[in-house]
Design a protein around this motif. Structure first.
Motif, PDB file in Angstrom:
ATOM      1  N   GLY A  21     -68.964  68.911  75.421  1.00 11.27           N
ATOM      2  CA  GLY A  21     -67.679  69.219  75.726  1.00 11.27           C
ATOM      3  C   GLY A  21     -67.126  70.573  74.899  1.00 11.27           C
ATOM      4  O   GLY A  21     -67.951  71.083  74.297  1.00 11.27           O
ATOM      5  N   THR A  22     -66.186  71.092  75.509  1.00 10.07           N
ATOM      6  CA  THR A  22     -65.627  72.337  74.912  1.00 10.07           C
ATOM      7  C   THR A  22     -65.395  72.635  73.644  1.00 10.07           C
ATOM      8  O   THR A  22     -65.705  73.392  72.619  1.00 10.07           O
ATOM      9  N   SER A  23     -64.923  71.467  72.971  1.00  7.61           N
ATOM     10  CA  SER A  23     -64.639  71.276  71.479  1.00  7.61           C
ATOM     11  C   SER A  23     -65.867  71.389  70.874  1.00  7.61           C
ATOM     12  O   SER A  23     -66.093  72.106  69.824  1.00  7.61           O
ATOM     13  N   VAL A  24     -67.163  70.865  71.411  1.00 12.57           N
ATOM     14  CA  VAL A  24     -68.494  70.680  70.654  1.00 12.57           C
ATOM     15  C   VAL A  24     -68.926  72.224  70.977  1.00 12.57           C
ATOM     16  O   VAL A  24     -69.513  72.542  69.711  1.00 12.57           O
ATOM     17  N   ASP A  25     -68.803  72.766  71.879  1.00  7.14           N
ATOM     18  CA  ASP A  25     -69.275  74.137  72.222  1.00  7.14           C
ATOM     19  C   ASP A  25     -68.801  75.001  71.412  1.00  7.14           C
ATOM     20  O   ASP A  25     -69.209  76.063  70.720  1.00  7.14           O
TER      21      ASP A  25
END
Length: 480
Positions: free
Chosen positions: A206-210
């Protein structure tokens, strides 16, 4: 004018319990983070119901396995994570080959949340009894070896709302807010018959992990490797605490388990110690705060603690009378307070009405009433317990007009061996009343003046074969 009444309660009770379903495996869910893939196995064997079998047999998401008599759990693992930032979270669950070549597992999942850790709510109870439904789930046939939330890395198929028969093993991305708690249930339905554990990898996306895999999920939750505090019920299956979930991993030189029974900051007992004591089993009803201290092979110390509280089936202790005219909507208030035994999280209902958290009820009718006590932790519910409200006039007016000319205790005929003694303000005995008799406001044939008078009601209560003497003292007014 209507007479004002107070109330006296005597009660007769029998309680029955209900088996709790608070997801034993969920209670010890492993805290995880997004900073690296998690390698694990589905290690359950379907011998413990994580879900109430009378409620969740076919929810539209989770289904029974291939054995028709099996419950909904087969070879499961539970994880818990806490959002570290606002944003988008997903995950990949990859089935790994057994013995290097054979891929036999058929992994499915259900995700529950978001939960607010500050509420003190027993999340695994509402998961287990179906009160909390999955917000994401999938049990489609998995021909790529991957399932999860987001995008399938093998075929690039974007996750969509679950539709049975769609053959899409991915669900929609999850929008999270920092601090939210989520529980992830991973299940292997393909090996219902042998119960063997099979490996898989869990990787968050997900974008938070990225943006930052170290902050997307709150990695401090992993330091709570014993898990979140546990509320359980007396008679529940054992709770296994594991030091193997700690950041020390396999690098353990020594483990010490201790217990603070009253959670008052004082260690009462050393439970176990030694390099092989990597797990400790807590049996019902041994409540307390459990501590573990792990010495690693690098001579560092890692610690954690967890509060485990066992609750029993609720019981009724007594029904108290509260004289509270302010909270009464009527001129004849019968206001009571339900007093349970124990310190569970209870809700109450009287006379077949709605449950409420407040144990006080206002404007309760005179005569026989019933109360039901439910433990919101899932530890049981009583049957409808009868209690009796007996009233007395707050005043009377012996002026010969035929209205409130005499005074007596209402409902006295329902009590066992009742006697009423009436006194003046100085404690002088003026009259003794038995069943059926009344007081006309006189003493030795002389009318007594307007004033406050006191009475004492003595009666017996047969409580499950034990006679308990009861005495009630109240005052009332004579008005001329």
């Amino acid at each position: 004018m209507r007479a004002l009444f107070s109330a006296i309660c005597c009660l007769f009770l029998v309680s029955i319990g209900a088996n709790a379903q608070n997801s034993p495996d969920c209670r010890t869910a492993i805290p995880v983070c997004a900073d690296a893939p998690i390698l694990s196995t589905t290690d359950g064997s379907g011998d413990i119901d994580d879900f109430d079998p009378d409620v969740i047999t076919q929810s539209g998401c989770l289904e029974k396995g291939s054995v028709s008599s099996a419950n909904i759990e087969n070879n499961t693992s539970w994880y818990v994570f806490r959002a570290g930032t606002d944003g988008q979270i997903g995950f990949d669950i990859e089935a790994l080959p057994v013995s290097g070549t054979i891929l036999t597992s058929e992994l499915d999942f259900a995700l529950y949340g978001p939960f607010d850790q500050t509420t003190g709510q027993n999340f695994c109870t509402i998961i287990g009894d179906g009160s909390a439904q999955p917000i994401r789930c999938n049990y489609e046939v998995n021909d790529t070896g991957f399932t999860g939330i987001g995008v399938n890395p093998i075929d690039g198929r974007l996750g969509a709302p679950f539709v049975k028969g769609s053959q899409n093993t991915y669900d929609e991305w999850l929008d999270v807010t920092a601090g939210e708690i989520y529980y992830l249930f991973i299940n292997n339905y393909n090996t219902n018959f042998d119960g063997d554990a099979e490996p898989f990898a869990l990787t968050f996306t997900g974008t938070s992990v990225d943006a930052d895999q170290n902050t997307a999920l709150d990695c401090t939750l992993r330091d709570e490797f014993l898990g979140l505090d546990i509320i359980a019920c007396e008679g529940d299956p054992d709770i296994v605490l594991s030091a193997l979930n700690s950041p020390a991993g396999p690098d353990i030189a020594n483990v010490t388990w201790t217990l603070d029974r009253d959670d008052d900051g004082t260690i009462d007992e050393v439970l176990a110690a030694g390099p092989a004591e990597t797990e400790f089993t807590v049996t019902s009803p041994n409540s307390g705060r459990y501590f573990v201290s792990i010495e690693t092979t690098l001579a560092t110390i890692i610690t954690d603690d967890i509060l485990i509280t066992f609750y029993g089936v609720p019981e009724l202790d007594e029904v108290r009378v509260i004289d509270d005219l302010v909270n009464s909507d009527q001129t004849d208030p019968y206001n009571i307070e339900i007093v349970p035994l124990g310190d569970g999280d209870y809700e109450y209902a009287i006379n077949g009405g709605e449950f409420q958290d407040d144990p006080q009820f206002f404007d309760v009718p005179p005569g026989e009433n019933t109360v039901i006590i439910n433990d919101k932790n899932g530890c049981g519910i009583t049957e409808a317990l009868p209690f009796l409200v007996v009233g007395y006039p707050k005043f009377f007016t012996p002026n010969g007009d035929g209205v409130h000319d005499s005074w007596n205790v209402l409902g006295i005929e329902t009590l066992t061996a009742p006697s009423v003694y009436i006194f003046d303000r100085y404690g002088k005995l003026l009259k003794q009343l038995d069943t059926g008799s009344v007081w006309d406001g006189t003493f030795n044939g002389r009318e007594l003046p307007s004033s406050d008078y006191w009475f004492r009601l003595d009666y017996d209560r047969d409580d499950t074969g034990v006679v308990v003497a009861r005495s009630v003292r109240r005052h009332f007014s004579l008005v001329r």
